[in-house]
Motif scaffolding. Sequence first.
Motif, PDB file in Angstrom:
ATOM      1  N   SER A   1      29.532 -49.173  93.034  1.00 48.37           N
ATOM      2  CA  SER A   1      30.860 -49.657  92.659  1.00 48.37           C
ATOM      3  C   SER A   1      30.876 -51.171  92.471  1.00 48.37           C
ATOM      4  N   ASN A   2      29.871 -51.853  92.973  1.00 49.54           N
ATOM      5  CA  ASN A   2      29.795 -53.315  92.781  1.00 49.54           C
ATOM      6  C   ASN A   2      28.524 -53.673  92.022  1.00 49.54           C
ATOM      7  N   ARG A   3      28.235 -52.878  90.990  1.00 44.57           N
ATOM      8  CA  ARG A   3      26.949 -53.011  90.310  1.00 44.57           C
ATOM      9  C   ARG A   3      26.676 -54.435  89.804  1.00 44.57           C
ATOM     10  N   GLN A   4      27.682 -55.024  89.158  1.00 46.99           N
ATOM     11  CA  GLN A   4      27.459 -56.345  88.549  1.00 46.99           C
ATOM     12  C   GLN A   4      27.220 -57.422  89.613  1.00 46.99           C
ATOM     13  N   VAL A   5      28.033 -57.354  90.667  1.00 51.98           N
ATOM     14  CA  VAL A   5      27.877 -58.340  91.750  1.00 51.98           C
ATOM     15  C   VAL A   5      26.502 -58.157  92.382  1.00 51.98           C
ATOM     16  N   CYS A   6      26.121 -56.905  92.551  1.00 53.13           N
ATOM     17  CA  CYS A   6      24.830 -56.574  93.172  1.00 53.13           C
ATOM     18  C   CYS A   6      23.677 -57.125  92.313  1.00 53.13           C
TER      19      CYS A   6
ATOM     20  N   SER B   1      36.177 -55.542  98.678  1.00 53.37           N
ATOM     21  CA  SER B   1      36.540 -54.511  97.701  1.00 53.37           C
ATOM     22  C   SER B   1      36.792 -53.171  98.406  1.00 53.37           C
ATOM     23  N   ARG B   2      36.308 -53.019  99.633  1.00 55.82           N
ATOM     24  CA  ARG B   2      36.507 -51.754 100.365  1.00 55.82           C
ATOM     25  C   ARG B   2      37.342 -51.958 101.619  1.00 55.82           C
ATOM     26  N   ARG B   3      38.138 -53.028 101.625  1.00 56.79           N
ATOM     27  CA  ARG B   3      38.852 -53.346 102.863  1.00 56.79           C
ATOM     28  C   ARG B   3      39.828 -52.255 103.293  1.00 56.79           C
ATOM     29  N   GLU B   4      40.480 -51.590 102.278  1.00 55.68           N
ATOM     30  CA  GLU B   4      41.425 -50.519 102.640  1.00 55.68           C
ATOM     31  C   GLU B   4      40.695 -49.388 103.347  1.00 55.68           C
ATOM     32  N   GLU B   5      39.534 -49.071 102.820  1.00 56.23           N
ATOM     33  CA  GLU B   5      38.742 -47.980 103.399  1.00 56.23           C
ATOM     34  C   GLU B   5      38.256 -48.351 104.808  1.00 56.23           C
ATOM     35  N   ILE B   6      37.850 -49.610 104.955  1.00 58.66           N
ATOM     36  CA  ILE B   6      37.361 -50.056 106.263  1.00 58.66           C
ATOM     37  C   ILE B   6      38.506 -50.056 107.274  1.00 58.66           C
TER      38      ILE B   6
ATOM     39  N   PRO C   1      42.564 -43.972  97.075  1.00 56.49           N
ATOM     40  CA  PRO C   1      42.863 -43.508  95.721  1.00 56.49           C
ATOM     41  C   PRO C   1      41.662 -42.945  94.956  1.00 56.49           C
ATOM     42  N   ASN C   2      40.444 -43.378  95.337  1.00 54.70           N
ATOM     43  CA  ASN C   2      39.261 -42.914  94.592  1.00 54.70           C
ATOM     44  C   ASN C   2      38.643 -41.657  95.185  1.00 54.70           C
ATOM     45  N   LYS C   3      39.314 -41.085  96.189  1.00 56.13           N
ATOM     46  CA  LYS C   3      38.816 -39.824  96.770  1.00 56.13           C
ATOM     47  C   LYS C   3      39.823 -38.713  96.483  1.00 56.13           C
ATOM     48  N   THR C   4      39.324 -37.488  96.344  1.00 56.70           N
ATOM     49  CA  THR C   4      40.235 -36.359  96.116  1.00 56.70           C
ATOM     50  C   THR C   4      40.981 -36.066  97.421  1.00 56.70           C
ATOM     51  N   ILE C   5      41.964 -35.172  97.323  1.00 59.42           N
ATOM     52  CA  ILE C   5      42.744 -34.798  98.508  1.00 59.42           C
ATOM     53  C   ILE C   5      41.813 -34.207  99.576  1.00 59.42           C
ATOM     54  N   PHE C   6      40.893 -33.352  99.136  1.00 58.66           N
ATOM     55  CA  PHE C   6      39.947 -32.751 100.072  1.00 58.66           C
ATOM     56  C   PHE C   6      39.090 -33.839 100.742  1.00 58.66           C
TER      57      PHE C   6
ATOM     58  N   HIS D   1      45.793 -25.761  96.991  1.00 59.08           N
ATOM     59  CA  HIS D   1      45.731 -25.718  95.513  1.00 59.08           C
ATOM     60  C   HIS D   1      45.595 -27.117  94.896  1.00 59.08           C
ATOM     61  N   LYS D   2      45.795 -28.141  95.700  1.00 61.42           N
ATOM     62  CA  LYS D   2      45.694 -29.511  95.165  1.00 61.42           C
ATOM     63  C   LYS D   2      44.434 -30.217  95.678  1.00 61.42           C
ATOM     64  N   LYS D   3      43.515 -29.474  96.210  1.00 66.13           N
ATOM     65  CA  LYS D   3      42.379 -30.113  96.900  1.00 66.13           C
ATOM     66  C   LYS D   3      41.542 -31.035  96.001  1.00 66.13           C
ATOM     67  N   ASP D   4      41.495 -30.732  94.703  1.00 63.44           N
ATOM     68  CA  ASP D   4      40.677 -31.563  93.815  1.00 63.44           C
ATOM     69  C   ASP D   4      41.464 -32.678  93.120  1.00 63.44           C
ATOM     70  N   ALA D   5      42.758 -32.744  93.414  1.00 62.54           N
ATOM     71  CA  ALA D   5      43.578 -33.785  92.776  1.00 62.54           C
ATOM     72  C   ALA D   5      43.370 -35.112  93.500  1.00 62.54           C
TER      73      ALA D   5
END
Lengths: 298, 222
Positions: free
Chosen positions: A15-20, A197-202, B92-97, B129-133
């Motif tokens: 996800s950070n290919r260019q920076v990498c 870039s992944r702060r929300e996830e962290i 946001p970049n992960k599905t519901i599942f 039914h929304k697991k892949d959304a």
Amino acid sequence: MFRNALHYAIANIRSNRQVCLASIGSIAVALSFPGLFLFIFVNLNSFLSNWNREVQLMVYLKDDITQQQQVDIEALLQQSPNAEMVTFISREDAWTDFQTLFADKSGLLEELDFNPLPASFRVHFKEGPDRVDTIRGAADSTKGVPGIESIDYGEQWIASFETFLIFLKIFLVALGGILAMGVLLIISNTIKLSVYSRREEIELMLLIGANPRFIKTPFFLEGIFHGTVGAIISIGLLKLLHLYFQFNFEGTFGSMTQGIEFQFIGIFYIAMIIGASMLVGWLGSSLSVNQFLKSYQK
Amino acid sequence: MIQLYNVYKAYQSSHPVLIDISMVIREGAFVFITGPSGAGKSTLLKILFRWEKFDRGQVLVNRMNIGKIPEDRLYLLRRKIGVVFQDYKLLPNKTIFENVAFALEIMGADRKAIRYQTWEALKNVGLTHKKDAYPLQLSGGEQQRTAIARALVNRPKILLADEPTGNLDPDIASEILSLFEAANKAGTTIVLATHSQDLLRQSDHPIVTLNQGRILETQFTG
């Protein structure tokens, strides 16, 4: 856990290919400098040891030397430790050799209507790690002996070259240290971008109970990856330079490099560059991740 | 399950957010925390899973004195507590599942267990039914149901919810409340912070009202 960490590290890199890529490129360029100096150092060292093998002690005799003095000097030289062969070169032989060597400069020779060369002893020493020191010892022990005009084994030249190599070694260590700091900053900043870039996830990981080690490990792996790939590319660039020198310059420096091949930095130095770069990669990422996680400790 | 004794918290020394809060929430209870904006509801919840530190007092959660847990061991406390937020906090970049499974992945659960438990959690909130959304393809109510599934997927003993219906219309809010009721019936202790009077009227659980950092009153309706 390691599989998960690896999975996240790969996701980070993707996800950070260019920076990498920018980070790896900068590391490769930064590491190429100490690599280049290491390459120069290794080859100068190799040249020195080749020249050392050629070094022999020349003892020039006075024109008015007595027969007894000459016999005594020969005996003294033969007793020198590690002396392999002592050859007497008369004034006539020296003149003949000189004429042969400078046959193409016949004009110069014709102008000389006398033999200016002294008689001498040429002493060959056995191979050994302390060969130059042995020669130096033998030279010192013959100093002041009656009948000897002068002694020569390229002492000044060898000493200067050895001093130069010591300075080069110090320069290499200093340059390596400075560039290691540079690489540390590059990696630290790249990982910082990756972390932000992944702060929300962290943050979510922390909220729902992720072990801090689980959060940190992918970034450590990413830092180590940057360091390793950067180091490998810099070594690759160095190898290209080595091949370029081999194909274009080997043997073209005449007698100076006769029988000498351009050496590539050995496996020890390669392992050292890669190992140090991995370590710096880990340190850089560690700095960034720990700093980021600390901001969540309220 | 949760005990607070004279808890005091201030962000700046002159501005206390919680003043001498004491309460006991028994295992399996369902408690509402209410009060106007700035009353200290969110801070109280954040203290319960040690997202915020407190300045004075004692807090015991699941028999752990949480003020004494070192930073590097806090994750062990948080694994026993599910948390639901007003803004859902879905990736946001992960599905519901994947969003729901994420809570198990970070604990190092094995793949088979992750698949099974995630499916069960999605079934409980009616979202299989929304697991892949992806989250942005779902309505607010569906996103909050996903967040509840994620909070419950590892079967925590306690579920904390901070204004979980704050962004939802009343009908959807009732649906969300019923999910919390179901979790509570299954044995989970629930602490839900809300300022929605509609939500409070729909249930008969105890209500703790905060105002300017103090407990104003405790109502036992039922």
